[in-house]
Scaffold this motif. Structure first.
Motif, PDB file in Angstrom:
ATOM      1  N   GLY A  92      65.941  23.497 154.452  1.00  0.00           N
ATOM      2  CA  GLY A  92      66.875  24.618 154.789  1.00  0.00           C
ATOM      3  C   GLY A  92      67.562  24.275 156.053  1.00  0.00           C
ATOM      4  N   THR A  93      68.437  25.492 156.475  1.00  0.00           N
ATOM      5  CA  THR A  93      69.088  25.336 157.705  1.00  0.00           C
ATOM      6  C   THR A  93      67.883  25.331 159.032  1.00  0.00           C
ATOM      7  OG1 THR A  93      70.505  26.724 156.943  1.00  0.00           O
ATOM      8  CG2 THR A  93      70.767  26.403 159.323  1.00  0.00           C
ATOM      9  N   THR A  94      66.915  26.160 158.739  1.00  0.00           N
ATOM     10  CA  THR A  94      65.898  26.445 159.816  1.00  0.00           C
ATOM     11  C   THR A  94      65.213  25.013 160.119  1.00  0.00           C
ATOM     12  OG1 THR A  94      65.500  28.685 159.007  1.00  0.00           O
ATOM     13  CG2 THR A  94      63.796  27.572 160.588  1.00  0.00           C
ATOM     14  N   GLU A  95      64.713  24.200 158.832  1.00  0.00           N
ATOM     15  CA  GLU A  95      64.249  23.162 159.113  1.00  0.00           C
ATOM     16  C   GLU A  95      64.946  22.123 159.600  1.00  0.00           C
ATOM     17  OE1 GLU A  95      60.706  20.621 157.047  1.00  0.00           O
ATOM     18  OE2 GLU A  95      62.328  20.441 155.759  1.00  0.00           O
ATOM     19  N   GLU A 121      74.038  33.723 167.991  1.00  0.00           N
ATOM     20  CA  GLU A 121      73.068  32.733 166.954  1.00  0.00           C
ATOM     21  C   GLU A 121      72.077  33.657 166.305  1.00  0.00           C
ATOM     22  OE1 GLU A 121      74.094  29.714 166.568  1.00  0.00           O
ATOM     23  OE2 GLU A 121      75.594  29.944 168.223  1.00  0.00           O
ATOM     24  N   HIS A 122      71.736  32.921 165.248  1.00  0.00           N
ATOM     25  CA  HIS A 122      70.736  33.271 164.222  1.00  0.00           C
ATOM     26  C   HIS A 122      69.333  32.994 165.124  1.00  0.00           C
ATOM     27  CE1 HIS A 122      67.739  33.153 160.812  1.00  0.00           C
ATOM     28  NE2 HIS A 122      68.533  33.923 160.104  1.00  0.00           N
ATOM     29  N   HIS A 123      68.225  33.637 165.041  1.00  0.00           N
ATOM     30  CA  HIS A 123      67.064  33.218 165.491  1.00  0.00           C
ATOM     31  C   HIS A 123      66.797  31.827 165.269  1.00  0.00           C
ATOM     32  CE1 HIS A 123      65.593  37.734 165.412  1.00  0.00           C
ATOM     33  NE2 HIS A 123      66.405  37.705 166.286  1.00  0.00           N
ATOM     34  N   SER A 173      79.022  33.873 162.321  1.00  0.00           N
ATOM     35  CA  SER A 173      77.798  34.638 162.579  1.00  0.00           C
ATOM     36  C   SER A 173      77.588  35.456 161.289  1.00  0.00           C
ATOM     37  CB  SER A 173      78.348  35.783 163.882  1.00  0.00           C
ATOM     38  OG  SER A 173      77.440  36.658 163.839  1.00  0.00           O
ATOM     39  N   ASN A 174      76.426  35.374 161.134  1.00  0.00           N
ATOM     40  CA  ASN A 174      75.918  36.249 159.996  1.00  0.00           C
ATOM     41  C   ASN A 174      75.635  37.664 160.385  1.00  0.00           C
ATOM     42  OD1 ASN A 174      73.495  36.017 161.989  1.00  0.00           O
ATOM     43  ND2 ASN A 174      72.131  36.617 160.114  1.00  0.00           N
ATOM     44  N   ALA A 175      75.523  38.126 161.511  1.00  0.00           N
ATOM     45  CA  ALA A 175      75.510  39.421 161.737  1.00  0.00           C
ATOM     46  C   ALA A 175      76.857  40.280 162.171  1.00  0.00           C
ATOM     47  CB  ALA A 175      74.714  39.516 163.136  1.00  0.00           C
ATOM     48  N   ILE A 198      76.322  22.120 164.526  1.00  0.00           N
ATOM     49  CA  ILE A 198      76.824  23.342 164.017  1.00  0.00           C
ATOM     50  C   ILE A 198      75.937  24.030 162.819  1.00  0.00           C
ATOM     51  CG2 ILE A 198      78.712  24.024 162.574  1.00  0.00           C
ATOM     52  CD1 ILE A 198      79.470  23.533 165.526  1.00  0.00           C
ATOM     53  N   ASP A 199      75.453  25.104 162.908  1.00  0.00           N
ATOM     54  CA  ASP A 199      74.687  25.986 162.002  1.00  0.00           C
ATOM     55  C   ASP A 199      75.782  26.528 161.212  1.00  0.00           C
ATOM     56  OD1 ASP A 199      73.572  27.773 160.400  1.00  0.00           O
ATOM     57  OD2 ASP A 199      72.553  28.953 162.174  1.00  0.00           O
ATOM     58  N   ALA A 200      76.098  25.700 159.804  1.00  0.00           N
ATOM     59  CA  ALA A 200      76.737  26.200 158.897  1.00  0.00           C
ATOM     60  C   ALA A 200      76.026  27.007 157.615  1.00  0.00           C
ATOM     61  CB  ALA A 200      77.574  25.110 158.316  1.00  0.00           C
ATOM     62  N   ALA A 201      75.206  27.807 158.152  1.00  0.00           N
ATOM     63  CA  ALA A 201      74.318  28.457 157.013  1.00  0.00           C
ATOM     64  C   ALA A 201      75.522  29.570 156.520  1.00  0.00           C
ATOM     65  CB  ALA A 201      73.211  29.172 157.529  1.00  0.00           C
ATOM     66  N   GLN A 202      76.202  30.005 157.151  1.00  0.00           N
ATOM     67  CA  GLN A 202      77.089  31.143 156.580  1.00  0.00           C
ATOM     68  C   GLN A 202      78.656  30.660 156.419  1.00  0.00           C
ATOM     69  OE1 GLN A 202      76.147  33.918 155.719  1.00  0.00           O
ATOM     70  NE2 GLN A 202      74.164  34.119 156.326  1.00  0.00           N
ATOM     71  N   SER A 203      78.788  29.381 156.592  1.00  0.00           N
ATOM     72  CA  SER A 203      80.210  29.068 156.366  1.00  0.00           C
ATOM     73  C   SER A 203      80.435  27.843 155.260  1.00  0.00           C
ATOM     74  CB  SER A 203      80.733  28.354 157.720  1.00  0.00           C
ATOM     75  OG  SER A 203      79.825  27.199 158.033  1.00  0.00           O
ATOM     76  N   PHE A 221      72.924  23.270 156.836  1.00  0.00           N
ATOM     77  CA  PHE A 221      73.137  24.510 156.011  1.00  0.00           C
ATOM     78  C   PHE A 221      71.970  24.550 154.951  1.00  0.00           C
ATOM     79  CE2 PHE A 221      75.511  21.206 153.629  1.00  0.00           C
ATOM     80  CZ  PHE A 221      75.214  21.566 152.171  1.00  0.00           C
ATOM     81  N   SER A 222      71.959  25.743 154.377  1.00  0.00           N
ATOM     82  CA  SER A 222      70.861  26.038 153.219  1.00  0.00           C
ATOM     83  C   SER A 222      71.390  25.998 151.809  1.00  0.00           C
ATOM     84  CB  SER A 222      70.378  27.388 153.519  1.00  0.00           C
ATOM     85  OG  SER A 222      69.670  27.373 154.715  1.00  0.00           O
ATOM     86  N   GLY A 223      70.776  25.432 150.974  1.00  0.00           N
ATOM     87  CA  GLY A 223      71.035  25.334 149.509  1.00  0.00           C
ATOM     88  C   GLY A 223      71.155  26.889 148.953  1.00  0.00           C
ATOM     89  N   HIS A 224      70.173  27.648 149.235  1.00  0.00           N
ATOM     90  CA  HIS A 224      69.916  29.018 148.653  1.00  0.00           C
ATOM     91  C   HIS A 224      71.444  29.965 149.063  1.00  0.00           C
ATOM     92  CE1 HIS A 224      68.674  31.770 152.003  1.00  0.00           C
ATOM     93  NE2 HIS A 224      68.350  30.530 152.692  1.00  0.00           N
ATOM     94  N   LYS A 225      71.980  29.551 150.021  1.00  0.00           N
ATOM     95  CA  LYS A 225      73.075  30.565 150.585  1.00  0.00           C
ATOM     96  C   LYS A 225      74.513  29.865 149.794  1.00  0.00           C
ATOM     97  CE  LYS A 225      71.105  31.930 154.897  1.00  0.00           C
ATOM     98  NZ  LYS A 225      70.737  33.139 155.036  1.00  0.00           N
ATOM     99  N   ILE A 226      74.327  28.834 149.047  1.00  0.00           N
ATOM    100  CA  ILE A 226      75.372  28.196 148.484  1.00  0.00           C
ATOM    101  C   ILE A 226      75.085  27.914 146.997  1.00  0.00           C
ATOM    102  CG2 ILE A 226      74.901  25.916 149.212  1.00  0.00           C
ATOM    103  CD1 ILE A 226      77.996  25.341 149.422  1.00  0.00           C
TER     104      ILE A 226
HETATM  105  N1  PMP Z   1      71.611  30.664 160.591  1.00  0.00           N
HETATM  106  C1  PMP Z   1      72.197  31.450 160.183  1.00  0.00           C
HETATM  107  C2  PMP Z   1      73.787  31.666 160.820  1.00  0.00           C
HETATM  108  C3  PMP Z   1      71.865  32.090 158.988  1.00  0.00           C
HETATM  109  O1  PMP Z   1      72.570  33.167 158.552  1.00  0.00           O
HETATM  110  C4  PMP Z   1      70.602  31.743 158.381  1.00  0.00           C
HETATM  111  C5  PMP Z   1      70.081  32.688 157.401  1.00  0.00           C
HETATM  112  N2  PMP Z   1      70.030  34.047 157.216  1.00  0.00           N
HETATM  113  C6  PMP Z   1      70.025  30.707 159.040  1.00  0.00           C
HETATM  114  C7  PMP Z   1      70.337  30.146 160.187  1.00  0.00           C
HETATM  115  C8  PMP Z   1      68.490  30.390 158.449  1.00  0.00           C
HETATM  116  O2  PMP Z   1      68.645  30.073 157.178  1.00  0.00           O
HETATM  117  P1  PMP Z   1      67.238  29.751 156.262  1.00  0.00           P
HETATM  118  O3  PMP Z   1      66.551  30.956 156.340  1.00  0.00           O
HETATM  119  O4  PMP Z   1      67.800  29.372 154.952  1.00  0.00           O
HETATM  120  O5  PMP Z   1      66.600  28.357 156.921  1.00  0.00           O
END
Ligand code: PMP
Length: 404
Positions: A92-95, A121-123, A173-175, A198-203, A221-226
């Protein structure tokens, strides 16, 4: 334009009721629902072709490998990457971010070097860099934002110096929902020879991304968000970096040769895919991308923009409601609080009306600290949401207000 009824029919979970109310799913920033074609593909894989990839000469393994590599090709085309060597499957994005943080820093970061992230940023795009800073004695710097939740991009030039080794930045931004001007920032960074992640998890699920046009060095980016499975994600990286970076993990699939004296690494992209990957997840991602292509990412963008604008106008009309994140360029997210009502209470009451929203810090505690709040209620939209659902959210909020 989109045929929303047809689209909604593609997502079986949306037909459900919860507490005898139609489900209104407004938690798409956390994870998206899956269309039937993706669910069918996963079932198909397990019923027809399941076998470990890249290892077998037998029919099933070849089929699974073909599908896996075809998904990589679909992702490459979706992002307009130059080559499939630049597309790495991760969890996923985190990894993906951890991979870059660990491997890039091993090769390029030493004591006193600097890494730049942003205030929103997301954590997942803060903590991996803090770990690097601790290990390498490097320094983390932060691009500030203003009270609308927009990055103060004019400050970036002041943060950059000879010691800056990488900028890691969220696209959306996810928030707060802010869409950051990443192309300009990448251009500025490159003028100083600094690579950008670029963290494209939300884009990636909301707007068209062309990594060659953006010229970003890494994108995650993460599969589960797309609309695909959980446990699968993508790291895009330019070959020039990936070739120089050491492997992230060791194990099967990432090697060329192994002996007790010395092992050698597989070529890209497998060098970064140690162990049995979530190959069915990867195949589901390919299927989700095909589905999105059919709908059209630009159609999705336009429809969601209209939905966001409708929702913003409606919610803003409630005097006791405060929206956090009022950037000029926003996508898909409305974060808000209700005066004198804790976000958890509001979220719980909305839930009883069948409305799923997220409450809390959204894994972006520094954003909450910036606004001096403990959290928000977040409605995050997808292209299967409707104006009627936004109306229901609005009515729900009015009911909560009355109750309190
Ligand atoms: N970055 C952003 C901007 C996110 O919104 C998220 C998920 N909320 C992540 C990173 C992490 O994604 P994941 O938990 O799928 O690795």
């Amino acid at each position: 334009m989109l045929d929303i009824n047809k689209i909604r029919a593609d997502f079986p979970i949306l037909k459900q009721t919860v507490y005898n109310k139609p489900l209104i799913y407004l938690d798409n920033g956390a994870t998206t629902q899956k269309p039937q074609v993706v669910i069918d593909k996963i079932i198909d894989c397990y019923t027809k072709i399941n076998s470990n990839i890249h290892r077998g000469v037998h029919f099933l393994s070849e089929q699974a490998t073909l599908e896996y590599e075809n998904s990589r090709l679909l992702v490459k085309d979706f992002l307009n990457a130059a080559s499939t060597a630049e597309i790495i499957f991760t969890r996923g994005t985190t990894e993906a971010i951890n991979l870059v943080a660990s491997s890039f820093s091993e090769r390029y970061i030493k004591a006193d070097d600097q890494i730049i992230v942003s205030a929103m940023e997301h954590h997942s795009n803060i903590v991996p860099w803090q770990i690097v800073c601790e290990r390498k004695n490097a320094v983390l710097k932060v691009i500030p934002m203003n009270s609308s939740g927009e990055l103060m991009t004019e400050k970036i030039a002041e943060l950059i110096n000879d010691k800056t080794k990488i900028i890691a930045l969220t696209h959306i931004s996810n928030a707060l929902g802010t869409v950051n001007p990443i192309k300009n920032i990448i251009e500025l960074a490159h003028a100083h020879n600094i690579p950008v992640l670029i963290d494209a998890a939300q884009s990636v699920q909301h707007l068209s991304i062309d990594v060659q046009d953006l010229d970003c060095d890494f994108l995650a980016f993460s599969g589960h968000k797309i609309y695909a499975e959980t446990g699968i994600g993508i790291l895009y990286g330019k070959e020039k970096w990936l070739n120089e970076m050491p492997p992230y993990q060791g194990g099967g699939d990432m090697i060329k040769t192994v002996s007790f004296e010395k092992s050698t690494w597989a070529d890209l992209p497998l060098k970064f895919e140690a162990g049995t990957s979530n190959y069915i997840g990867a195949i589901s991602l390919g299927e989700a991308i095909k589905y999105i292509k059919n709908v059209g990412i630009n159609n999705i963008y336009e429809y969601e923009a209209e939905l966001l604008s409708y929702a913003t106008t409606l919610l803003q009309s409630i005097p006791e409601l405060k929206i956090y994140g009022t950037a000029e360029h926003k996508a898909s997210v409305i974060s808000f609080n209700l005066k004198n009502i804790h976000q958890y209470d509001a979220g719980t009451l909305l839930d009883k009306l069948g409305i799923a929203v997220r409450t809390g810090t959204h894994c972006a505690e520094p954003v909450m600290q910036f606004f001096g709040i403990t959290g928000t209620i977040r409605a995050s939209l997808a292209f299967y949401n409707t104006k009627q659902e936004i109306d229901a959210l609005y009515e729900g909020i009015l009911r909560i207000k009355k109750k309190f």
